[in-house]
Design a protein around this motif. Structure first.
Motif, mmCIF file in Angstrom:
data_model
loop_
_atom_site.group_PDB
_atom_site.id
_atom_site.type_symbol
_atom_site.label_atom_id
_atom_site.label_comp_id
_atom_site.label_asym_id
_atom_site.label_seq_id
_atom_site.Cartn_x
_atom_site.Cartn_y
_atom_site.Cartn_z
ATOM 1 N N LYS A 157 45.623 42.445 44.319
ATOM 2 C CA LYS A 157 45.501 43.804 44.843
ATOM 3 C C LYS A 157 45.518 43.791 46.372
ATOM 4 C CE LYS A 157 42.103 47.555 45.258
ATOM 5 N NZ LYS A 157 40.751 48.030 44.849
ATOM 6 N N TYR A 158 44.768 42.875 46.967
ATOM 7 C CA TYR A 158 44.724 42.783 48.430
ATOM 8 C C TYR A 158 46.101 42.432 48.995
ATOM 9 C CZ TYR A 158 39.662 42.479 47.588
ATOM 10 O OH TYR A 158 38.366 42.708 47.177
ATOM 11 N N ASP A 199 36.064 50.657 47.080
ATOM 12 C CA ASP A 199 37.431 50.948 47.516
ATOM 13 C C ASP A 199 37.478 51.284 49.000
ATOM 14 O OD1 ASP A 199 38.545 50.470 45.055
ATOM 15 O OD2 ASP A 199 38.566 52.574 44.426
ATOM 16 N N ASN A 205 40.391 39.914 42.936
ATOM 17 C CA ASN A 205 41.198 41.038 43.416
ATOM 18 C C ASN A 205 42.277 40.602 44.405
ATOM 19 O OD1 ASN A 205 39.769 43.213 42.042
ATOM 20 N ND2 ASN A 205 38.066 42.741 43.419
#
Length: 257
Positions: free
Chosen positions: A199-200, A158, A196
């Motif tokens: 999310k990005y 993260d 991901n």
């Protein structure tokens, strides 16, 4: 070198990023910056700051130490900075790329980016011995490493994602303060193939980072498509660059109207 660049123009198009932007595997008149300015009828003075193996950390450093400090752009009629982003740039900015031992290493402290020297000076490099370092770089190019080992030892944390998002946010804010437009181009294959990617994208939107998603330009794009990717290489072809450049120019023109 960008052959289509108009050196007398006061409108600047600055391109930053990695080998995709630099033009790995294509000629100078087949790169993304070249096609962009050719499609723009040579409206821009075009400069390509990209280089092989670069990540968001080098892009951030280029913007901060070169572009923002260059008085040339203070006298410009308009300036845009285009960054072609790949999810692998997150890994590179964390110091996980074996070839990038001297890259600038940034840490977040109190929501600020602080430069901590280079990856090697900060202890982020796995091997300091030059022979072992060379072997590591060679090994990282193998399919065994890429498919079996890299996902285990170089998993993205993260904090690695937060570092890159903050870099993009700071670049956008600092460029905007000088009336320079910032655009993050999201690669149509590598970005969307990343598990991901949503999310990005959400993080970019939440942080006000201007981005262009390009997957809709291609129909079921695959790496083995010789029209858009160099065979056995994976870097974009001239046709790929032309298609992305056309979309980018149309976006900028429509935004200016």
């Amino acid at each position: 070198v960008t052959p289509s660049s108009n050196k007398t123009s006061k409108n600047y198009a600055l391109f930053v990023g990695c080998s995709f932007t630099f033009g790995e595997g294509v000629n100078d008149d087949e790169t993304l910056p070249y096609w962009f300015n050719k499609i723009a009828d040579q409206k821009y003075n075009t400069i390509n700051y990209a280089l092989h193996g670069y990540g968001t950390h080098q892009t951030y450093s280029t913007v901060k130490e070169q572009i923002l400090k260059d008085s040339t752009f203070d006298q410009a009629e308009s300036t845009i900075v285009v960054y072609s982003f790949l999810p692998d740039h997150i890994r590179r900015a964390a110091g996980y790329a074996g070839w990038d031992t001297k890259g600038p290493y940034y840490q977040i402290k109190n929501n600020q980016l602080l430069k901590r020297g280079t990856f090697s000076s900060s202890g982020k490099v796995h091997f300091k011995n030059p022979i072992l370092k060379k072997l590591e770089i060679i090994f990282e190019q193998s399919n065994i490493f890429k498919l079996q080992i890299k996902p285990r030892i170089h998993s993205i944390k993260d904090e690695d994602v937060q570092r890159v998002i903050l870099m993009l946010k700071v670049m956008n804010e600092k460029l905007m303060s000088k009336n320079i437009e910032f655009i993050v181009l999201l690669d149509p294959y590598y970005f969307n193939a990343n598990p991901n990617h949503e999310k990005y994208l959400d993080l970019m939107i939440q942080n006000g980072i201007p981005n262009l998603e390009t997957s809709h330009l291609f129909n079921e794009l695959k790496l083995d498509d010789p029209e858009y990717y160099i065979p056995y290489d994976g870097h974009p072809s001239s046709s790929y660059n032309q298609k992305i450049a056309t979309f980018l120019f149309q976006h900028i023109e429509s935004s200016d109207q």
